[in-house]
Enzyme design. Structure first.
Site, PDB file in Angstrom:
ATOM      1  N   ILE A  15       0.831  -1.202   0.000  1.00 54.66           N
ATOM      2  CA  ILE A  15       0.000   0.000   0.000  1.00 54.66           C
ATOM      3  C   ILE A  15       0.867   1.253   0.000  1.00 54.66           C
ATOM      4  CG2 ILE A  15      -1.748   1.307   1.271  1.00 54.66           C
ATOM      5  CD1 ILE A  15      -2.798  -1.187  -0.161  1.00 54.66           C
ATOM      6  N   CYS A 153      -9.844  -2.904   2.299  1.00 56.67           N
ATOM      7  CA  CYS A 153     -10.236  -2.769   0.895  1.00 56.67           C
ATOM      8  C   CYS A 153     -11.626  -3.354   0.665  1.00 56.67           C
ATOM      9  CB  CYS A 153      -9.210  -3.450  -0.001  1.00 56.67           C
ATOM     10  SG  CYS A 153      -8.906  -5.191   0.396  1.00 56.67           S
ATOM     11  N   THR A 154     -11.916  -4.478   1.285  1.00 59.38           N
ATOM     12  CA  THR A 154     -13.218  -5.123   1.091  1.00 59.38           C
ATOM     13  C   THR A 154     -14.333  -4.315   1.740  1.00 59.38           C
ATOM     14  OG1 THR A 154     -12.171  -7.299   0.963  1.00 59.38           O
ATOM     15  CG2 THR A 154     -14.519  -7.246   1.490  1.00 59.38           C
ATOM     16  N   THR A 211     -13.170 -12.823   6.884  1.00 60.24           N
ATOM     17  CA  THR A 211     -12.754 -11.496   6.463  1.00 60.24           C
ATOM     18  C   THR A 211     -13.062 -10.492   7.555  1.00 60.24           C
ATOM     19  OG1 THR A 211     -13.145  -9.676   4.909  1.00 60.24           O
ATOM     20  CG2 THR A 211     -14.941 -11.245   5.219  1.00 60.24           C
ATOM     21  N   ASN A 313      -7.888  -4.180  -5.054  1.00 57.58           N
ATOM     22  CA  ASN A 313      -7.815  -4.065  -3.601  1.00 57.58           C
ATOM     23  C   ASN A 313      -6.613  -3.255  -3.120  1.00 57.58           C
ATOM     24  OD1 ASN A 313      -7.180  -6.938  -4.725  1.00 57.58           O
ATOM     25  ND2 ASN A 313      -5.694  -6.647  -3.074  1.00 57.58           N
TER      26      ASN A 313
END
Length: 333
Positions: A15, A153-154, A211, A313
């Site tokens: 990132i 990201c999700t 997740t 992502n």
């Protein structure tokens, strides 16, 4: 604010380097200035991984190094190798982009503030943050928070979609599966991991797993408690993930779902639409949090909808971090 926003990147991993690439585009350079980078890895290694990227390709400008600096064309950006931000002088920094993945306790999360920076934006979930915000979902709740988590990201892919559909149609219940590319948290060969499934080689199997978005979305959109479930499957792809959502809406649809989506998200920078049949690699370096694949949209009766969407992502998440950094600085102006 007349001067550029002064950014310090702490952690030059996936990132951190993706943020670096975006902040040095011609458009971003007029609004942002990278005043420093910090990573405990050797400078030469960091420069090499910036220059050659297995996902995004060659860096478009010359990358050089010198004693304590990372050079991009004619610009020299100070580069530090400190394991403790408190040892640095960050009084000139508007936002520390905290990308080490280690800001899980308060002492680590606020190290940038202790060094003098005005704000810290964490590139992932963190209970140590003052608040967790997702643009397109709850960004108006910023308030006076100085340490902000940009969620995952999700979560950035799911939360804006659910909020928009709930406002437009009303959601009775929903289930979302994220089909996520493998990450550095998974092994390349079978070896003991955090769970039995996560102990298997990432690049050869689809791996059912959990997740963090399941809890994060509930925290960001608490009104979905009891009517939303989220699952995950890691797949052997290097970049670009997807969500597959089955949603039961409250009111019967009075127009084709594709038309509703076109109207709802026309011009949105957070949620995009694609009309063509595409595959995951078509969405590398797309800046949206989610791109809904209209050819995959299905309805079952008048109230059940299936939506499929893509998201880079790394790139899309980084784009939202940059927007959030701008919000933090505008608030302080």
């Amino acid at each position: 604010m007349t001067r550029p926003i002064r950014i310090f990147i702490n952690g030059f991993g996936r990132i951190g380097r993706t943020l670096f690439r975006q902040l040095l585009t011609e458009d971003a350079r007029t609004r942002f200035e990278i005043v420093g980078v910090n990573d405990i890895a050797p400078l030469e290694t960091c420069a090499y991984l910036l220059r050659y990227d297995s996902v995004y390709g060659l860096f478009p400008k010359a990358v050089e190094t010198g004693h304590g600096w990372l050079g991009i064309s004619t610009q020299r950006i100070p580069f530090f190798g400190s394991s403790d931000l408190r040892k640095l002088d960050l009084r000139h920094v508007d936002v520390v982009l905290e990308c080490t993945g280690r800001a899980q306790d308060r002492a680590t999360a606020e190290a940038g503030l202790d060094a003098g920076a005005r704000n810290v934006l964490i590139s992932g979930p963190s209970e140590a943050a003052d608040t967790t915000l997702v643009i397109g979902a709850n960004e108006r709740e910023l308030g006076d928070a100085r340490i902000v988590s940009n969620a995952s990201c999700t979560t950035n892919a799911i939360a804006p979609l659910l909020r928009s559909l709930d406002l437009g149609l009303g959601i009775e219940r929903a289930h979302v599966t994220t089909i996520h590319c493998y990450t550095g948290s998974q092994p390349t060969v079978d070896q003991p991991g955090s769970s039995l499934e996560r102990s298997r080689a990432a690049a050869v199997s689809m791996v059912p797993t959990t997740t963090s978005a399941a809890d994060q979305v509930m925290g960001i959109l608490p009104e979905f408690q009891g009517r939303l479930s989220i699952a995950a499957v890691r797949v052997p792809c290097l970049s670009v993930s997807a969500i597959d959502a089955t949603i039961q809406v409250v009111e019967s649809l009075d127009q084709p779902m594709k038309d509703f989506l076109r109207e709802a998200f026309e011009g949105s920078r957070v949620i995009g639409l694609v009309e063509d049949p595409c595959v995951s690699t078509d969405f590398r370096a797309r800046p949206e949090s989610l791109i809904i694949a209209l050819p995959e949209t299905q309805t079952n009766g008048s109230r059940q909808v299936r939506l499929f969407g893509w998201y880079d992502n790394e790139w899309g998440f980084s784009a939202r971090m940059i927007e959030m950094a701008e919000r933090l600085t505008v608030r302080d102006a």
